[in-house]
Design an enzyme around this catalytic site. Structure first.
Site, short mmCIF file in Angstrom:
data_model
loop_
_atom_site.label_atom_id
_atom_site.label_comp_id
_atom_site.label_asym_id
_atom_site.label_seq_id
_atom_site.Cartn_x
_atom_site.Cartn_y
_atom_site.Cartn_z
N ARG A 58 0.95 -1.13 -0.06
CA ARG A 58 -0.09 -0.02 0.16
C ARG A 58 0.72 1.26 0.04
O ARG A 58 0.60 2.22 -0.67
CB ARG A 58 -0.72 0.09 1.20
N THR A 59 1.72 1.30 0.82
CA THR A 59 2.58 2.52 0.98
C THR A 59 3.45 2.85 -0.22
O THR A 59 3.05 4.11 -0.86
CB THR A 59 3.59 2.49 2.22
N LYS A 87 27.39 -3.49 -2.79
CA LYS A 87 28.99 -3.34 -3.40
C LYS A 87 29.35 -2.65 -2.19
O LYS A 87 30.71 -2.31 -2.23
CB LYS A 87 29.27 -2.82 -4.53
N ARG A 108 11.76 3.78 2.41
CA ARG A 108 11.53 2.86 3.60
C ARG A 108 12.88 2.07 3.73
O ARG A 108 13.48 1.45 2.77
CB ARG A 108 10.30 1.84 3.31
N HIS A 136 6.50 5.81 11.05
CA HIS A 136 5.76 5.75 10.02
C HIS A 136 4.77 7.06 9.76
O HIS A 136 3.59 6.81 10.08
CB HIS A 136 4.96 4.54 10.03
C1 NCD Z 1 2.60 -1.08 8.23
C2 NCD Z 1 4.02 -0.82 8.27
O1 NCD Z 1 4.82 -1.10 7.20
O2 NCD Z 1 4.50 -0.32 9.23
N1 NCD Z 1 1.93 -1.08 6.91
C3 NCD Z 1 1.79 -0.02 6.32
O3 NCD Z 1 2.74 0.76 5.70
N2 NCD Z 1 0.68 0.23 5.76
C4 NCD Z 1 2.01 -1.89 9.16
C5 NCD Z 1 2.78 -3.37 9.31
O4 NCD Z 1 3.67 -3.65 8.47
O5 NCD Z 1 2.14 -4.08 10.07
#
Ligand code: NCD
Length: 361
Positions: A58-59, A87, A108, A136
């Site tokens: 999703r993100t 590397k 991320r 997050h």
């Molecule tokens: C979450 C995350 O990646 O922290 N998911 C997200 O970004 N919607 C929650 C999770 O992984 O449980």
């Protein structure tokens, strides 16, 4: 110009109530573009680097969709093994190179603090899409926005909210960021419900929210928080962050919410939220499928809100004025505001239908 223009977005600490609400107002105005009803070319020529070094569905897609919907283009990479990092290149060297290629970076990483480290060497704004068990922030932004919409708080204020936060609160970064975001309001009551002592909300976050005058209750039982909650926020056991997977497995389903216990402990029908993914493997799910027909099951509306909120964030970080963006889609600011004001009046009695479904009709 927005106070976020040109800034890195690394934590919820980068926001205050005013900047949150201005972002949410912007997101409301952008909903027709997010839903694909209107085109927009405001970010024509802009390039986003989407760097995901940890799994994401999703993100990653919603950041990409948001940028595309505003007319920008996205380059992405999602596995360190195909990069020079493999590397031995440092994140900081990568940052210095990328800043010459793109206008904004979404990143991320599995290590807490890694995104901040990268941002320190990047002149292009960097948005944290989740760093280890750290934060997050954009998930918290869309969660706050969703809570306000679900509870019909048209001014977006979440003062006096009572929230039950359920699951692995130690490792779940979404709940860390959400607790911090809600602590910007006044008189919030948190019911932190986790299956064991070892999965409690970290002390630093409990201390922070308490130091801001909020009330914290901790428990291992759903029945201690659900009866008073205005909203229920469930999360999964963050298996990948445990040293022993077997130990994590034992916790799966311990605080499972299903139709029977929800009806029993939350007959007042508070919205049910979850950042997703939920654990849908065999048997114990933290949110059971039998909840899905409830009007209060807000999980997919919540995910959908991610696009409009991330669009607003890109627009503000890249310095696009609201008027400019809205002109790019051929509507005046006034017409837009009028339309969304009317829409909140129509939705005044809480969503009988999914807002997005309604707006697409
Ligand atoms: C979450 C995350 O990646 O922290 N998911 C997200 O970004 N919607 C929650 C999770 O992984 O449980």
């Amino acid at each position: 110009m927005s106070s976020l223009t040109g800034k890195h977005i690394l934590s919820v600490d980068d926001f205050d109530r005013e900047s949150l609400h201005s972002l949410y107002r912007f997101a409301d105005l952008l909903q027709p573009i997010a839903a694909g009803e209107r085109n927009c070319t405001a970010l024509d020529g802009a390039l986003l680097a989407s760097l995901f070094f940890e799994p994401s569905t999703r993100t990653r897609v919603s950041f990409g969709a948001a940028f595309h919907r505003l007319g920008g283009k996205v380059v992405e990479t999602s596995d360190e093994k195909y990069l020079s990092l493999k590397k031995g290149e440092s994140l900081t060297d990568t940052a210095r190179v990328f800043q010459g290629y793109v206008d904004v970076v979404v990143m991320r990483h599995k290590r807490t603090g890694a995104v901040r480290e990268y941002a320190a060497r990047s002149e292009s704004p960097v948005i944290n899409a989740g760093d280890g068990s750290g934060e997050h922030p954009t998930q918290a932004l869309l969660d706050g926005y969703t809570i306000a919409r679900e509870l019909n708080r048209v001014d977006y204020s979440l003062d006096d909210l009572k929230i039950a936060v359920v699951g692995d609160l130690k490792h779940g970064r979404t709940v860390h960021s959400l607790a911090k975001l809600l602590s910007l309001y006044s008189n919030v009551t948190f019911f932190f419900i986790s299956p064991t002592i070892g999965t409690r909300m970290p002390q630093a976050i409990r201390d922070l929210v308490q130091s801001r005058g909020h009330t914290v209750y901790e428990s291992r039982h759903l029945c201690d928080g659900l009866p008073s909650a205005d909203v229920v926020y469930a999360t999964r056991i963050q298996e990948e962050r445990f040293t022993s997977r077997a130990q994590a497995q034992q916790l799966r389903g311990r605080l499972a919410i299903n139709l029977a216990n929800y009806n029993r402990w939350a007959p007042h029908g508070p919205p049910i939220m979850h950042p997703l993914p939920r654990d849908s493997r065999e048997k114990p799910m933290e949110l059971s499928e039998d909840l899905e027909d409830l009007k209060s099951f807000a999980v997919f509306r919540q995910a959908e809100n991610g696009v409009a909120v991330r669009m607003a964030l890109f627009a503000e970080v890249l310095g696009l004025e609201q008027g400019y963006v809205l002109d790019e889609m051929g509507f005046s600011v006034h017409e837009r505001q009028e339309r969304w004001r009317k829409r909140s009046e129509v939705l005044g009695d809480r969503p009988d239908q999914e807002p997005a479904a309604r707006s697409r009709r």
